[in-house]
Design an enzyme around this catalytic site. Sequence first.
Site, PDB file in Angstrom:
ATOM      1  N   TYR A 237       0.817  -1.211   0.000  1.00  0.00           N
ATOM      2  CA  TYR A 237       0.000   0.000   0.000  1.00  0.00           C
ATOM      3  C   TYR A 237       0.853   1.265   0.000  1.00  0.00           C
ATOM      4  O   TYR A 237       0.695   2.143   0.844  1.00  0.00           O
ATOM      5  CB  TYR A 237      -0.953  -0.015   1.214  1.00  0.00           C
ATOM      6  CG  TYR A 237      -2.078  -1.006   1.004  1.00  0.00           C
ATOM      7  CD1 TYR A 237      -3.206  -0.637   0.263  1.00  0.00           C
ATOM      8  CD2 TYR A 237      -2.000  -2.305   1.480  1.00  0.00           C
ATOM      9  CE1 TYR A 237      -4.222  -1.553   0.022  1.00  0.00           C
ATOM     10  CE2 TYR A 237      -3.023  -3.225   1.243  1.00  0.00           C
ATOM     11  CZ  TYR A 237      -4.127  -2.829   0.518  1.00  0.00           C
ATOM     12  OH  TYR A 237      -5.130  -3.735   0.280  1.00  0.00           O
TER      13      TYR A 237
ATOM     14  N   TYR B  51     -12.010  -7.257   6.472  1.00  0.00           N
ATOM     15  CA  TYR B  51     -10.860  -7.339   5.569  1.00  0.00           C
ATOM     16  C   TYR B  51     -10.600  -8.812   5.272  1.00  0.00           C
ATOM     17  O   TYR B  51     -10.493  -9.620   6.200  1.00  0.00           O
ATOM     18  CB  TYR B  51      -9.604  -6.696   6.173  1.00  0.00           C
ATOM     19  CG  TYR B  51      -8.414  -6.868   5.261  1.00  0.00           C
ATOM     20  CD1 TYR B  51      -8.269  -6.058   4.119  1.00  0.00           C
ATOM     21  CD2 TYR B  51      -7.470  -7.875   5.469  1.00  0.00           C
ATOM     22  CE1 TYR B  51      -7.217  -6.256   3.242  1.00  0.00           C
ATOM     23  CE2 TYR B  51      -6.416  -8.075   4.589  1.00  0.00           C
ATOM     24  CZ  TYR B  51      -6.297  -7.255   3.479  1.00  0.00           C
ATOM     25  OH  TYR B  51      -5.265  -7.465   2.595  1.00  0.00           O
TER      26      TYR B  51
ATOM     27  N   ASP C  81     -13.176 -16.507   8.362  1.00  0.00           N
ATOM     28  CA  ASP C  81     -11.822 -16.118   7.970  1.00  0.00           C
ATOM     29  C   ASP C  81     -11.004 -15.950   9.259  1.00  0.00           C
ATOM     30  O   ASP C  81     -11.055 -14.911   9.908  1.00  0.00           O
ATOM     31  CB  ASP C  81     -11.875 -14.822   7.158  1.00  0.00           C
ATOM     32  CG  ASP C  81     -10.487 -14.342   6.743  1.00  0.00           C
ATOM     33  OD1 ASP C  81      -9.487 -14.876   7.257  1.00  0.00           O
ATOM     34  OD2 ASP C  81     -10.421 -13.415   5.906  1.00  0.00           O
TER      35      ASP C  81
ATOM     36  N   LYS D   2      -1.413 -16.569   7.903  1.00  0.00           N
ATOM     37  CA  LYS D   2      -0.593 -15.745   8.796  1.00  0.00           C
ATOM     38  C   LYS D   2       0.245 -16.553   9.803  1.00  0.00           C
ATOM     39  O   LYS D   2       1.311 -17.017   9.443  1.00  0.00           O
ATOM     40  CB  LYS D   2      -1.471 -14.688   9.459  1.00  0.00           C
ATOM     41  CG  LYS D   2      -1.880 -13.611   8.448  1.00  0.00           C
ATOM     42  CD  LYS D   2      -2.249 -12.297   9.096  1.00  0.00           C
ATOM     43  CE  LYS D   2      -2.226 -11.154   8.108  1.00  0.00           C
ATOM     44  NZ  LYS D   2      -3.525 -10.750   7.570  1.00  0.00           N
TER      45      LYS D   2
HETATM   46  C1  PLP Z   1      -4.093 -10.776   6.228  1.00  0.00           C
HETATM   47  C2  PLP Z   1      -5.480 -11.279   6.032  1.00  0.00           C
HETATM   48  C3  PLP Z   1      -5.894 -11.850   4.814  1.00  0.00           C
HETATM   49  C4  PLP Z   1      -4.985 -11.921   3.604  1.00  0.00           C
HETATM   50  O1  PLP Z   1      -3.871 -12.720   3.792  1.00  0.00           O
HETATM   51  P1  PLP Z   1      -2.572 -12.525   2.843  1.00  0.00           P
HETATM   52  O2  PLP Z   1      -1.666 -13.622   3.282  1.00  0.00           O
HETATM   53  O3  PLP Z   1      -2.057 -11.160   3.113  1.00  0.00           O
HETATM   54  O4  PLP Z   1      -3.051 -12.684   1.445  1.00  0.00           O
HETATM   55  C5  PLP Z   1      -7.186 -12.327   4.733  1.00  0.00           C
HETATM   56  N1  PLP Z   1      -8.031 -12.249   5.786  1.00  0.00           N
HETATM   57  C6  PLP Z   1      -7.661 -11.715   6.963  1.00  0.00           C
HETATM   58  C7  PLP Z   1      -8.644 -11.684   8.090  1.00  0.00           C
HETATM   59  C8  PLP Z   1      -6.380 -11.202   7.122  1.00  0.00           C
HETATM   60  O5  PLP Z   1      -6.043 -10.632   8.291  1.00  0.00           O
END
Ligand code: PLP
Length: 431
Positions: free
Chosen positions: A21, A149, A250, A279
């Site tokens: 970004y 997000y 997610d 992550k």
């Molecule tokens: C960071 C994140 C993503 C995206 O993961 P990347 O490895 O950066 O593509 C998706 N969902 C959530 C909740 C996140 O925190």
Amino acid sequence: MDSPSIQSQIEIDYEHIWHPYSAMHSDSPVYHVDSTSGVMLHLSDGRQLIDGMSSWWCAIHGYNHPKINQVAEAQLQRMAHVMFGGLTHAPAIKLAEKLVTLTPDALQSVFFSDSGSVAVEVAMKMAIQYWNAKGEPGKQRFATLRNGYHGDTLGAMSVCDPVTGMHSLFNSVLSQQYFVDRPSSRFGESCDPCELDSLEQVLRQNHRQIAALILEPIVQGAGGMYFYSADYLQRARELCDRYHVLLIADEIATGFGRSGKLFACEHAAITPDIMCIGKALTGGYLSLAATLATSEVSTSIDRGDPGVFMHGPTFMANPLGCAVALASIELLLESDWQARIARIQQRLEEFLAPCAQMPQVAEVRCLGAIGVVEMKRAVDMTSITRQFVEAGVWVRPFGRLVYLMPAYVITDDELSRLCRAVVEVVARQAD
Ligand SMILES: *Cc1c(COP(=O)(O)O)cnc(C)c1O
């Protein structure tokens, strides 16, 4: 070949490399890191910073961990990578078995991919293929919460908050999805059933078009660092069942203990139909993610047309990544992680409390190993980052949010120094 001086490396970076970004030729400095260990970043100019970010939720055991290093080196000697089409290997098998054991019982099928955003794409495609197999090919849209997000690829972006995700810019290429207001009740509060009205209305009116509700359970991360009621999540699960809509959790940011439970869904004792993790999966070593589905979802996709799930990344189930992930999970489970994270929460609450009195601060909130100081006004990221570096810590705020999510191995003393820097720097911002 001699490597160029740090100064000339930074010039090359400025000329040729994009950062997240950021503008290509950005006036914001980037700090050159030489190495990392424990919770410290060692800058090439000799400065040492206590890391408050865990490299965006990932490095839960700190950096350069001897056990993970050793597993990575051993796996490297054996096999760094091999394609996953028609082949399989122990690291993927052992990791899948572990994930299936740790996540809610109904999640039995694992799809490995290379990043969180891809894991979200995979989840969305699973939901669409599931309903197609069930004779409902019209269910191809998604419902989601505002301020969410889910990643940066186009499918994932379509379910990110439309304002912070700049949907207007990508207007004609993003699928139009159904947005509902985020829950107003906070974590620890029960939710007023009328908070579900907007979700219920969307589902009632559009369930024939909606494949799934996708949300971040309990903690909305990059969309606002907001902790919401477990009661809301439970009721959202019930609404999904009532309207024949899958639930995609997610857990990419929340997975592996960050919110105080191994997975945030546990706060509400719910089982999603599909779960995304990433992550912290590899303890911050390598890019690896996974999408887990119930047997109902996976066997239905098998029975549908074309009888296969339509996705297969080149680096699927990368053996190095899988071996490291397994080592990271074992380290976590062997540690007294629940007590540790509870203690980090207590300390964050205590050490960040002085911020709550400041005129420039709207709110201080903590959950698990996450501490948030929400400012009244957006911070100047370049200037505040420089102030943090000068104070000997690495903290990277966005918008109005100054937040910490340290490695779980951080000591009370390190955490106290980290928070003291936050209190000092926040106090200096304009109100
Ligand atoms: C960071 C994140 C993503 C995206 O993961 P990347 O490895 O950066 O593509 C998706 N969902 C959530 C909740 C996140 O925190």
